[in-house]
Structure formats: structure tokens, C-alpha cells
Design a protein around this motif. Structure first.
Motif, PDB file in Angstrom:
ATOM      1  N   ALA A 167      -1.017   3.899  38.415  1.00  0.00           N
ATOM      2  CA  ALA A 167       0.412   3.589  38.484  1.00  0.00           C
ATOM      3  C   ALA A 167       0.887   2.917  37.199  1.00  0.00           C
ATOM      4  CB  ALA A 167       0.702   2.688  39.688  1.00  0.00           C
ATOM      5  N   THR A 168       0.046   2.065  36.625  1.00  0.00           N
ATOM      6  CA  THR A 168       0.390   1.390  35.375  1.00  0.00           C
ATOM      7  C   THR A 168       0.552   2.390  34.243  1.00  0.00           C
ATOM      8  OG1 THR A 168      -0.757  -0.631  36.037  1.00  0.00           O
ATOM      9  CG2 THR A 168      -0.410  -0.299  33.684  1.00  0.00           C
ATOM     10  N   VAL A 169      -0.395   3.310  34.112  1.00  0.00           N
ATOM     11  CA  VAL A 169      -0.329   4.313  33.049  1.00  0.00           C
ATOM     12  C   VAL A 169       0.924   5.167  33.203  1.00  0.00           C
ATOM     13  CG1 VAL A 169      -1.458   6.374  32.104  1.00  0.00           C
ATOM     14  CG2 VAL A 169      -2.817   4.365  32.694  1.00  0.00           C
ATOM     15  N   ALA A 170       1.220   5.596  34.420  1.00  0.00           N
ATOM     16  CA  ALA A 170       2.385   6.444  34.653  1.00  0.00           C
ATOM     17  C   ALA A 170       3.682   5.725  34.297  1.00  0.00           C
ATOM     18  CB  ALA A 170       2.413   6.896  36.113  1.00  0.00           C
ATOM     19  N   ALA A 171       3.821   4.485  34.747  1.00  0.00           N
ATOM     20  CA  ALA A 171       5.055   3.743  34.497  1.00  0.00           C
ATOM     21  C   ALA A 171       5.247   3.413  33.024  1.00  0.00           C
ATOM     22  CB  ALA A 171       5.062   2.460  35.334  1.00  0.00           C
ATOM     23  N   MET A 172       4.193   2.985  32.344  1.00  0.00           N
ATOM     24  CA  MET A 172       4.317   2.589  30.941  1.00  0.00           C
ATOM     25  C   MET A 172       4.476   3.799  30.014  1.00  0.00           C
ATOM     26  SD  MET A 172       4.490  -0.656  30.655  1.00  0.00           S
ATOM     27  CE  MET A 172       5.582  -0.425  32.072  1.00  0.00           C
ATOM     28  N   GLY A 173       3.863   4.912  30.387  1.00  0.00           N
ATOM     29  CA  GLY A 173       4.077   6.123  29.597  1.00  0.00           C
ATOM     30  C   GLY A 173       5.528   6.543  29.631  1.00  0.00           C
ATOM     31  N   THR A 174       6.147   6.430  30.796  1.00  0.00           N
ATOM     32  CA  THR A 174       7.559   6.780  30.943  1.00  0.00           C
ATOM     33  C   THR A 174       8.461   5.803  30.207  1.00  0.00           C
ATOM     34  OG1 THR A 174       7.140   7.780  33.105  1.00  0.00           O
ATOM     35  CG2 THR A 174       9.406   7.150  32.620  1.00  0.00           C
ATOM     36  N   ALA A 175       8.153   4.514  30.297  1.00  0.00           N
ATOM     37  CA  ALA A 175       9.044   3.490  29.772  1.00  0.00           C
ATOM     38  C   ALA A 175       8.912   3.278  28.264  1.00  0.00           C
ATOM     39  CB  ALA A 175       8.797   2.164  30.504  1.00  0.00           C
ATOM     40  N   ILE A 176       7.679   3.260  27.742  1.00  0.00           N
ATOM     41  CA  ILE A 176       7.443   2.853  26.347  1.00  0.00           C
ATOM     42  C   ILE A 176       6.988   4.014  25.461  1.00  0.00           C
ATOM     43  CG2 ILE A 176       6.122   1.267  24.871  1.00  0.00           C
ATOM     44  CD1 ILE A 176       6.060  -0.696  27.119  1.00  0.00           C
ATOM     45  N   GLY A 177       6.385   5.039  26.058  1.00  0.00           N
ATOM     46  CA  GLY A 177       5.915   6.174  25.274  1.00  0.00           C
ATOM     47  C   GLY A 177       6.973   6.785  24.364  1.00  0.00           C
ATOM     48  N   PRO A 178       8.196   7.063  24.852  1.00  0.00           N
ATOM     49  CA  PRO A 178       9.217   7.650  23.977  1.00  0.00           C
ATOM     50  C   PRO A 178       9.565   6.783  22.771  1.00  0.00           C
ATOM     51  CG  PRO A 178       9.826   7.919  26.281  1.00  0.00           C
ATOM     52  CD  PRO A 178       8.634   7.007  26.262  1.00  0.00           C
ATOM     53  N   GLU A 179       9.599   5.464  22.955  1.00  0.00           N
ATOM     54  CA  GLU A 179       9.914   4.573  21.825  1.00  0.00           C
ATOM     55  C   GLU A 179       8.793   4.599  20.792  1.00  0.00           C
ATOM     56  OE1 GLU A 179      11.858   1.972  19.326  1.00  0.00           O
ATOM     57  OE2 GLU A 179      12.618   3.143  21.024  1.00  0.00           O
ATOM     58  N   MET A 180       7.540   4.646  21.234  1.00  0.00           N
ATOM     59  CA  MET A 180       6.422   4.738  20.290  1.00  0.00           C
ATOM     60  C   MET A 180       6.506   6.023  19.475  1.00  0.00           C
ATOM     61  SD  MET A 180       3.086   3.162  22.254  1.00  0.00           S
ATOM     62  CE  MET A 180       2.157   3.175  20.716  1.00  0.00           C
ATOM     63  N   LYS A 181       6.923   7.103  20.116  1.00  0.00           N
ATOM     64  CA  LYS A 181       7.077   8.368  19.397  1.00  0.00           C
ATOM     65  C   LYS A 181       8.151   8.248  18.335  1.00  0.00           C
ATOM     66  CE  LYS A 181       7.521  13.334  20.192  1.00  0.00           C
ATOM     67  NZ  LYS A 181       7.683  14.407  21.213  1.00  0.00           N
ATOM     68  N   ARG A 182       9.270   7.570  18.662  1.00  0.00           N
ATOM     69  CA  ARG A 182      10.338   7.372  17.668  1.00  0.00           C
ATOM     70  C   ARG A 182       9.867   6.508  16.512  1.00  0.00           C
ATOM     71  NH1 ARG A 182      13.722   7.514  22.355  1.00  0.00           N
ATOM     72  NH2 ARG A 182      13.393   5.302  22.748  1.00  0.00           N
ATOM     73  N   ARG A 183       8.904   5.621  16.775  1.00  0.00           N
ATOM     74  CA  ARG A 183       8.401   4.746  15.720  1.00  0.00           C
ATOM     75  C   ARG A 183       7.387   5.449  14.803  1.00  0.00           C
ATOM     76  NH1 ARG A 183       9.329  -0.887  16.637  1.00  0.00           N
ATOM     77  NH2 ARG A 183      11.150  -1.017  17.989  1.00  0.00           N
ATOM     78  N   GLY A 184       7.030   6.700  15.121  1.00  0.00           N
ATOM     79  CA  GLY A 184       6.167   7.451  14.225  1.00  0.00           C
ATOM     80  C   GLY A 184       4.739   7.632  14.693  1.00  0.00           C
ATOM     81  N   TYR A 185       4.408   7.192  15.882  1.00  0.00           N
ATOM     82  CA  TYR A 185       3.049   7.356  16.386  1.00  0.00           C
ATOM     83  C   TYR A 185       2.788   8.814  16.754  1.00  0.00           C
ATOM     84  CZ  TYR A 185       2.611   2.259  16.836  1.00  0.00           C
ATOM     85  OH  TYR A 185       2.546   0.910  16.582  1.00  0.00           O
ATOM     86  N   ALA A 186       1.562   9.277  16.494  1.00  0.00           N
ATOM     87  CA  ALA A 186       1.175  10.626  16.889  1.00  0.00           C
ATOM     88  C   ALA A 186       1.109  10.698  18.417  1.00  0.00           C
ATOM     89  CB  ALA A 186      -0.177  10.978  16.290  1.00  0.00           C
ATOM     90  N   PRO A 187       1.555  11.805  19.008  1.00  0.00           N
ATOM     91  CA  PRO A 187       1.537  11.918  20.477  1.00  0.00           C
ATOM     92  C   PRO A 187       0.160  11.674  21.086  1.00  0.00           C
ATOM     93  CG  PRO A 187       2.852  13.678  19.522  1.00  0.00           C
ATOM     94  CD  PRO A 187       2.201  12.972  18.368  1.00  0.00           C
ATOM     95  N   GLY A 188      -0.906  12.190  20.437  1.00  0.00           N
ATOM     96  CA  GLY A 188      -2.240  11.989  20.971  1.00  0.00           C
ATOM     97  C   GLY A 188      -2.636  10.526  21.016  1.00  0.00           C
ATOM     98  N   TYR A 189      -2.231   9.765  20.004  1.00  0.00           N
ATOM     99  CA  TYR A 189      -2.566   8.339  19.974  1.00  0.00           C
ATOM    100  C   TYR A 189      -1.782   7.592  21.054  1.00  0.00           C
ATOM    101  CZ  TYR A 189      -3.362   3.598  18.335  1.00  0.00           C
ATOM    102  OH  TYR A 189      -3.719   2.274  18.265  1.00  0.00           O
ATOM    103  N   ILE A 190      -0.520   7.971  21.249  1.00  0.00           N
ATOM    104  CA  ILE A 190       0.283   7.332  22.296  1.00  0.00           C
ATOM    105  C   ILE A 190      -0.395   7.516  23.655  1.00  0.00           C
ATOM    106  CG2 ILE A 190       2.491   7.344  23.503  1.00  0.00           C
ATOM    107  CD1 ILE A 190       3.770   8.342  20.891  1.00  0.00           C
ATOM    108  N   GLY A 191      -0.825   8.740  23.930  1.00  0.00           N
ATOM    109  CA  GLY A 191      -1.490   9.005  25.205  1.00  0.00           C
ATOM    110  C   GLY A 191      -2.792   8.252  25.345  1.00  0.00           C
ATOM    111  N   ALA A 192      -3.579   8.185  24.262  1.00  0.00           N
ATOM    112  CA  ALA A 192      -4.858   7.474  24.311  1.00  0.00           C
ATOM    113  C   ALA A 192      -4.648   5.986  24.569  1.00  0.00           C
ATOM    114  CB  ALA A 192      -5.615   7.686  23.003  1.00  0.00           C
ATOM    115  N   LEU A 193      -3.691   5.385  23.881  1.00  0.00           N
ATOM    116  CA  LEU A 193      -3.402   3.958  24.088  1.00  0.00           C
ATOM    117  C   LEU A 193      -2.860   3.720  25.486  1.00  0.00           C
ATOM    118  CD1 LEU A 193      -3.200   1.095  22.897  1.00  0.00           C
ATOM    119  CD2 LEU A 193      -0.892   1.670  22.130  1.00  0.00           C
ATOM    120  N   ASN A 194      -1.951   4.575  25.923  1.00  0.00           N
ATOM    121  CA  ASN A 194      -1.362   4.463  27.250  1.00  0.00           C
ATOM    122  C   ASN A 194      -2.447   4.515  28.332  1.00  0.00           C
ATOM    123  OD1 ASN A 194       0.941   6.561  29.185  1.00  0.00           O
ATOM    124  ND2 ASN A 194       0.451   4.421  29.397  1.00  0.00           N
ATOM    125  N   ALA A 195      -3.366   5.465  28.211  1.00  0.00           N
ATOM    126  CA  ALA A 195      -4.442   5.600  29.193  1.00  0.00           C
ATOM    127  C   ALA A 195      -5.370   4.387  29.181  1.00  0.00           C
ATOM    128  CB  ALA A 195      -5.245   6.871  28.924  1.00  0.00           C
TER     129      ALA A 195
END
Length: 429
Positions: free
Chosen positions: A109-137
Motif C-alpha cells: 500500500a505504501t509503494v502504491a500510494a507514494m508512486g502515485t503521489a511523488i513519482g510524477p514530481e521526481m520525473k519532472r525533476r529529471g530522474y530516470a523512470p527506472g530509478y524512480i520505480g526502484a526507489l519507490n519499491a
């Protein structure tokens, strides 16, 4: 376990995760003595579990907060405290996941909620999608160790260990995990960001009065959003409502706040509900179908065989602990967290007691090992959920997640062989 290469091959070729696990079970149904009727009903029975209701509710809360600007306000407020750290958005993801884990008691539940809430902002900041997912998980591991932790509650109930003591014992290990994740993120950020830093680093003045003024302004604008974690955590720890009920409170509060502030109208909420529903359906689909695989492993007595192998060849407690760690890491690769805790706890706890290992300390070891299994294929639930939530491929995360997995293993070894890290509260009495 000849099915493992086939399963990994199906995943590599892009077959949907839940379908791949279900297909493996169907292919081996006769050997595993699983009837069609059972395979049809087992996923539905799994999804009826009350705690799983927290997943769609927290996803809804996260989607509403994201669309309503609350996430942006919380990020800006949090940046005041982490702006001097390298790549602050990653640290915000880690800290927010720890807080969310304390709300939900569930890593998924934590991974799902934080991916939805913070993942898009990390992408705007320049993070690679794969790294965002790895950190989120990976951040889901730290969050679920903070009370109220569902796996710790399950372990205490089946082994007969005080849940209160387990909650006390897990505090230092949880913060060690948080620090390890932050350190790993700091070291990796220069390699995963195109210019070694985020695209929109904060430019706020370091002058004390300026910072204080900005904090006061953000406190005013972000105050209602900041009340949400206080409301949820306060309600859980006071016993006023359960983690699942807390998810409903969070969703209703977020909807009320965004509508009251006229950021979203009632009509636009249809889109928010639809998007949250699609994400929740994808995650529940995977959980339901992987439950078939989980049941098959239990019927095949794979965990019992691993436990017997781990406990039957040594009389040295240090070697026993190493064997248990290896066995539990292996079990975590094939069993869902709750099932693994309920099965392996009673199997291994008596042997640990015979070696003089404290049952509270051993409980922390068991839960951490099995939680790490959420990052290790084939049943790497956190990775699958992060992939779906962040809309990326499973394979794109593997090159980055290995660093966080290594950090988790280092912390695990420290907790295993330094029992005072778990039993610290006894030193105070």
C-alpha cells in the motif's frame, strides 16, 4: 523448481505479471493437485481480506492530493528541511514512504500510494523512470517496519510474542533502514540524474529570517495538508481506528479539502476516481493471481523443506542465524509476506529458542528477511506494484534496485548479529 526459469522467461517477454504467475500454476495444476474450482475461487478469497481495502483507498487519497495540489505543498514544505542534501526529492520519497508505512502497516500500500503521489514530481525533476520505480519499491521496506506493522502483528500472534515489545524493538532497525536508503540515494543520485542534480533545485535564500518567513508562509498554505498525517497517525496510535479505516479517513479528508478549497469540483472528481480505480484494479489483479502461486508453494511444502535444511546441520547459533537468513530470503522470493510470516514463524521460532536467541530479536529478523523478498523476483510484489504505479517496465528497475537491495542486506546483517539494535529498549530499564 524447474518452473522458475519458465516464469522468469514469461516476465522477460512482457507477459502481464498476474497472468504469468497464473499460467505457471495452470501448467503445473496436476502436479500440484490444484483443481479448476480452487483456482477460480482462491484469488477472490485473497482479495476479500479486509486489510487489502487500504490499497485502493490510499491510492484514491494520493490521487486526490496530487490533483488538488496538496502533494506540491507538502513537497515544498519538506524541501525546507532537506534542501542541503543532494537530490532532495528522493529523500522526500523515503521520508514520506516511512510515514505512509506507519499509517498503513503495509509495504505494498505504501509503494502504491507514494508512486502515485511523488513519482510524477521526481520525473519532472529529471530522474530516470527506472530509478524512480526502484526507489519507490525499496522505500516500502522501511515504512512497514514502523508500527503498526502488519507482519509484526502476525508474527506476534502466531509465535506468542508481545506485539508491544515487537513494536518497540523495530524502531531502531526501521530508522537504520531509512538512513541506509538515504545514503544509497545520495551516492547514486550523481549517476542517475543527467547533470548530477535535480532540474529544479531549490533557490531559497539561506538567510535565517528569509527561511523562517518562507516556512511561516508554507505552514499557512500547507497546514491543512500537514494535518492529514497527524490525523491518520493519531487515530491509529490512539486506537480510534484501524489502518484500513485510516485509509478511508485519508481519502474523505483529501476530497473534502480539495473541494472546499475549490481546487477540484465534484465533476472533475470522476476522473480522479477513475484513475485511482484503474491503478487499484491493476494492483489487486496481480495480488489475486500471485496468491495462486503462493498457495501452490505451500501445498508443495517448499517452505518446510527450506526450514528443515536451515535448522538441521549446525549447533552454532551464529551459523544458524546465517542459515535462517538465507532460508528466509529464499522463502521471500516465492511466498507473499503475510503467508510467509504465518508459516515460517512457528517453524523456526522453536529452533531459535533452543539456540538461546531472544524471540523478539528473532521476530525482527524474520520480518525483515521476508520483507526484503518484496524486492527479489520472482514474487517481487513491490517491484511489480512500483512498475504499474509509475507506468514503467519491470526490467527497467533492476539495474537500480540492486543498490538498495545491497543496502538492505547490510542492515539485515547488522541487525542479525547485533541484537542490542533490536533489544535497545531493555537497556533503558
Amino acid at each position: 523448481m524447474t518452473f522458475v526459469p519458465v516464469l522468469l522467461l514469461l516476465l522477460v517477454f512482457g507477459l502481464p505479471i498476474g497472468v504469468a504467475f497464473a499460467l505457471i500454476v495452470v501448467m503445473n495444476a496436476d502436479a500440484w493437485y490444484m483443481s479448476i474450482e480452487y483456482m477460480a475461487s482462491a484469488p477472490f478469497d485473497t482479495l476479500q481480506a479486509y486489510p487489502l481495502l487500504a490499497i485502493p483507498l490510499f491510492l484514491l487519497a494520493g490521487e486526490v492530493m496530487s490533483r488538488g495540489g496538496m502533494v506540491r505543498e507538502l513537497i515544498e514544505f519538506s524541501e525546507l528541511f532537506v534542501k542541503r542534501l543532494r537530490a532532495p526529492m528522493g529523500h522526500i520519497m523515503i521520508a514520506a514512504s516511512a510515514m505512509m508505512g506507519a499509517m498503513t502497516g503495509s509495504s505494498v500500500a505504501t509503494v502504491a500510494a507514494m508512486g502515485t503521489a511523488i513519482g510524477p514530481e521526481m520525473k519532472r525533476r529529471g530522474y530516470a523512470p527506472g530509478y524512480i520505480g526502484a526507489l519507490n519499491a525499496s522505500t516500502g521496506l522501511a515504512g512497514v517496519l514502523l508500527p503498526p506493522s502488519i507482519p509484526l502483528i502476525l508474527y506476534g500472534s502466531v509465535v506468542g510474542v508481545s506485539v508491544t515489545q515487537l513494536f518497540m524493538a523495530t524502531l531502531v532497525p526501521a530508522f537504520l533502514f531509512i538512513l541506509a536508503l538515504m545514503l544509497t540515494h545520495t551516492l547514486r543520485a550523481r549517476y542517475v540524474l543527467p547533470v548530477g542534480g535535480e532540474k529544479t533545485e531549490t533557490t531559497a535564500s539561506s538567510d535565517v529570517s528569509s527561511t523562517a518567513g518562507r516556512m511561516a508562509g508554507l505552514m499557512k498554505s500547507a497546514g491543512p495538508a500537514l494535518l492529514l498525517p497527524a490525523l491518520v497517525l493519531g487515530g491509529i496510535y490512539s486506537g480510534f481506528f484501524t489502518p484500513t479505516e485510516a485509509a478511508a479517513v485519508a481519502a474523505v479528508y483529501a476530497i473534502f479539502l480539495t473541494v472546499a478549497r475549490k481546487v477540484l469540483d465534484l465533476g472533475s472528481l470522476n476522473t480522479v476516481f477513475f484513475k485511482a480505480g484503474i491503478s487499484a484494479a491493476a494492483i489487486m489483479f496481480v495480488i489475486g493471481l500471485t496468491s495462486l502461486f503462493n498457495k501452490a508453494m505451500i501445498l508443495e511444502q517448499v517452505p518446510q523443506a527450506i526450514a528443515a535444511l536451515a535448522t538441521g546441520f549446525t549447533d552454532d547459533p551464529l551459523v544458524f542465524l546465517l542459515a535462517v537468513n538465507l532460508a528466509l530470503l529464499l522463502v521471500g522470493m516465492f511466498l507473499e509476506t503475510s503467508a510467509a510470516v504465518l508459516l515460517m514463524g512457528p517453524l523456526l521460532a522453536p529452533a531459535a529458542a533452543s539456540f538461546g536467541i531472544d524471540p523478539v530479536h528473532f521476530g525482527i529478523i524474520v520480518v525483515i528477511n521476508i520483507e526484503i523478498g518484496l524486492l527479489t523476483p520472482p514474487l517481487a510484489t513491490n517491484l511489480y506494484v512500483a512498475a504499474m504505479t509509475n507506468r514503467i517496465s519491470f526490467l527497467s528497475m533492476l539495474s537500480d534496485v540492486k543498490w538498495f537491495l545491497l543496502a538492505a542486506l547490510v542492515v539485515l546483517l547488522a541487525i542479525t548479529y547485533l541484537p542490542d539494535l533490536s533489544l535497545w529498549y531493555r537497556l533503558l530499564s
